[in-house]
Write a protein that holds these residues in place. Structure first.
Motif, PDB file in Angstrom:
ATOM      1  N   GLN A  15     -10.164 -17.476   7.282  1.00 14.35           N
ATOM      2  CA  GLN A  15     -10.410 -16.819   8.491  1.00 14.35           C
ATOM      3  C   GLN A  15     -11.233 -15.706   6.975  1.00 14.35           C
ATOM      4  OE1 GLN A  15      -7.233 -15.186  10.242  1.00 14.35           O
ATOM      5  NE2 GLN A  15      -6.587 -17.122  12.040  1.00 14.35           N
ATOM      6  N   GLY A  16     -12.411 -16.486   6.759  1.00 12.14           N
ATOM      7  CA  GLY A  16     -12.637 -15.265   5.822  1.00 12.14           C
ATOM      8  C   GLY A  16     -13.596 -13.644   6.051  1.00 12.14           C
ATOM      9  N   ASN A  17     -13.407 -13.871   7.770  1.00 15.83           N
ATOM     10  CA  ASN A  17     -14.309 -12.586   9.069  1.00 15.83           C
ATOM     11  C   ASN A  17     -13.511 -11.543   8.811  1.00 15.83           C
ATOM     12  OD1 ASN A  17     -16.612 -14.084   9.520  1.00 15.83           O
ATOM     13  ND2 ASN A  17     -16.206 -15.334  12.016  1.00 15.83           N
ATOM     14  N   ALA A  18     -11.741 -11.712   8.802  1.00 17.24           N
ATOM     15  CA  ALA A  18     -10.947 -11.374   8.628  1.00 17.24           C
ATOM     16  C   ALA A  18     -10.706 -10.499   7.578  1.00 17.24           C
ATOM     17  CB  ALA A  18      -9.655 -12.011   8.532  1.00 17.24           C
ATOM     18  N   GLY A  19     -11.472 -10.889   5.753  1.00 22.72           N
ATOM     19  CA  GLY A  19     -10.962 -10.731   5.097  1.00 22.72           C
ATOM     20  C   GLY A  19     -12.506  -9.691   4.530  1.00 22.72           C
ATOM     21  N   LYS A  20     -13.683 -10.376   4.742  1.00 26.33           N
ATOM     22  CA  LYS A  20     -14.981  -9.438   4.938  1.00 26.33           C
ATOM     23  C   LYS A  20     -14.783  -8.576   5.549  1.00 26.33           C
ATOM     24  CE  LYS A  20     -19.579  -9.340   6.264  1.00 26.33           C
ATOM     25  NZ  LYS A  20     -20.575 -10.856   6.922  1.00 26.33           N
ATOM     26  N   PRO A  75      -4.680  -8.300   4.077  1.00 33.92           N
ATOM     27  CA  PRO A  75      -4.965  -8.608   4.771  1.00 33.92           C
ATOM     28  C   PRO A  75      -3.382  -8.997   5.354  1.00 33.92           C
ATOM     29  CG  PRO A  75      -6.910  -9.556   4.253  1.00 33.92           C
ATOM     30  CD  PRO A  75      -6.226  -9.523   3.134  1.00 33.92           C
ATOM     31  N   SER A  76      -2.698  -9.301   5.119  1.00 33.04           N
ATOM     32  CA  SER A  76      -1.526 -10.131   5.835  1.00 33.04           C
ATOM     33  C   SER A  76       0.040  -9.892   4.941  1.00 33.04           C
ATOM     34  CB  SER A  76      -1.554 -11.975   4.475  1.00 33.04           C
ATOM     35  OG  SER A  76      -0.290 -12.185   4.906  1.00 33.04           O
ATOM     36  N   GLY A  77       0.889  -9.048   5.775  1.00 34.98           N
ATOM     37  CA  GLY A  77       1.849  -8.937   6.040  1.00 34.98           C
ATOM     38  C   GLY A  77       2.750  -9.780   4.995  1.00 34.98           C
ATOM     39  N   HIS A 230      -7.938 -10.932  14.170  1.00 33.08           N
ATOM     40  CA  HIS A 230      -7.717  -9.946  13.572  1.00 33.08           C
ATOM     41  C   HIS A 230      -7.496  -8.997  12.640  1.00 33.08           C
ATOM     42  CE1 HIS A 230      -5.759  -9.447   9.044  1.00 33.08           C
ATOM     43  NE2 HIS A 230      -5.436 -10.266   8.871  1.00 33.08           N
ATOM     44  N   ILE A 231      -6.572  -8.657  12.931  1.00 35.38           N
ATOM     45  CA  ILE A 231      -6.536  -7.008  12.930  1.00 35.38           C
ATOM     46  C   ILE A 231      -7.753  -6.140  12.383  1.00 35.38           C
ATOM     47  CG2 ILE A 231      -4.854  -6.089  11.301  1.00 35.38           C
ATOM     48  CD1 ILE A 231      -3.237  -3.507  13.299  1.00 35.38           C
TER      49      ILE A 231
END
Length: 238
Positions: A15-20, A75-77, A230-231
């Protein structure tokens, strides 16, 4: 404010887009971001499977990788919580326990950091649609982050929000649980998808890549017209 991004394995690989999106969002909020190349897995899968000794090597590498950081944001609880577990893992170790405590004290989940450290409730996001939010187990029950995601989502312009029935129920991912107990996991995620459909939402939002992969995979296999985001991606929409 300097922030070191703890991307996590799943975000990095799937989920690279979430990191970006997390990086772009934090930069827009005035943060200077760095990404320690030395980071690896936080050790959670091995640790939760009982391989404590083996997982410590990965943990030590992560402690060293983020030793320089002013703040660590993920980006991860679930993975952020694992850093908070390190002091317990290294309890009594005169070298690594103090280092583990320092890492835990400066580590935050993304929405937690935005609300509690940056004191921001509205990031200026805009997204049209009807959405519901999946509360992941580790983030809410162990890390204790419950209000921050909701405060941010309620300020996303154009987003109609519907609370998810049975939100306290696990989606069935649970890391290695979904592999070891596949049939039970399938029943759990089917129940979760059913609750999502009850809301009539066209967008499912979550803050943990593992949960989103599990639920999103089931939604995809069943051909449901529900977008999974992703939020970080939602909050980065302009």
């Amino acid at each position: 404010m300097k922030v070191s991004l703890f991307a996590t394995c799943l975000v990095d690989m799937f989920q690279g887009n979430a990191g970006k999106a997390a990086v772009e969002l934090l930069e827009r909020l005035g943060c200077e971001i760095d990404f320690p190349d030395e980071q690896v897995c936080c050790g959670q899968p091995a640790y939760n499977s009982g391989y404590v000794k083996e997982s410590k090597e990965a943990m030590k590498r992560m402690i060293t990788a983020f030793e320089h950081a002013e703040y660590v944001v993920s980006p991860s609880g679930s993975c952020a919580y694992m850093f908070h577990e390190y002091p317990h893992v290294f309890k009594g170790d005169s070298v690594w326990e103090p280092k583990a405590k320092r890492l835990a004290e400066k580590t935050y989940e993304l929405t937690q950091f935005i609300v509690e450290v940056l004191n921001v409730d509205d990031v200026g996001a805009k997204l049209e649609g009807k959405a519901t939010y999946h509360t992941s187990c580790h983030m809410t029950r162990l890390l204790g982050v419950k209000e921050a995601p909701m405060r941010l989502l309620k300020n996303v312009k154009g987003l109609e929000f519907e609370e998810l029935p049975g939100k306290e129920q696990c989606c069935g991912f649970g890391g290695t649980f979904s592999v070891k107990m596949a049939q039970i996991s399938e029943q759990m995620v089917d129940e979760k998808v059913g609750h999502i459909e009850e809301t009539e939402a066209d967008i499912l939002i979550g803050a943990d890549a593992g949960c989103l992969m599990n639920i999103g995979g089931r939604i995809g296999r069943q051909g449901k017209p529900i977008r999974v985001m992703h939020i970080a991606e939602v909050l980065n929409c302009r």
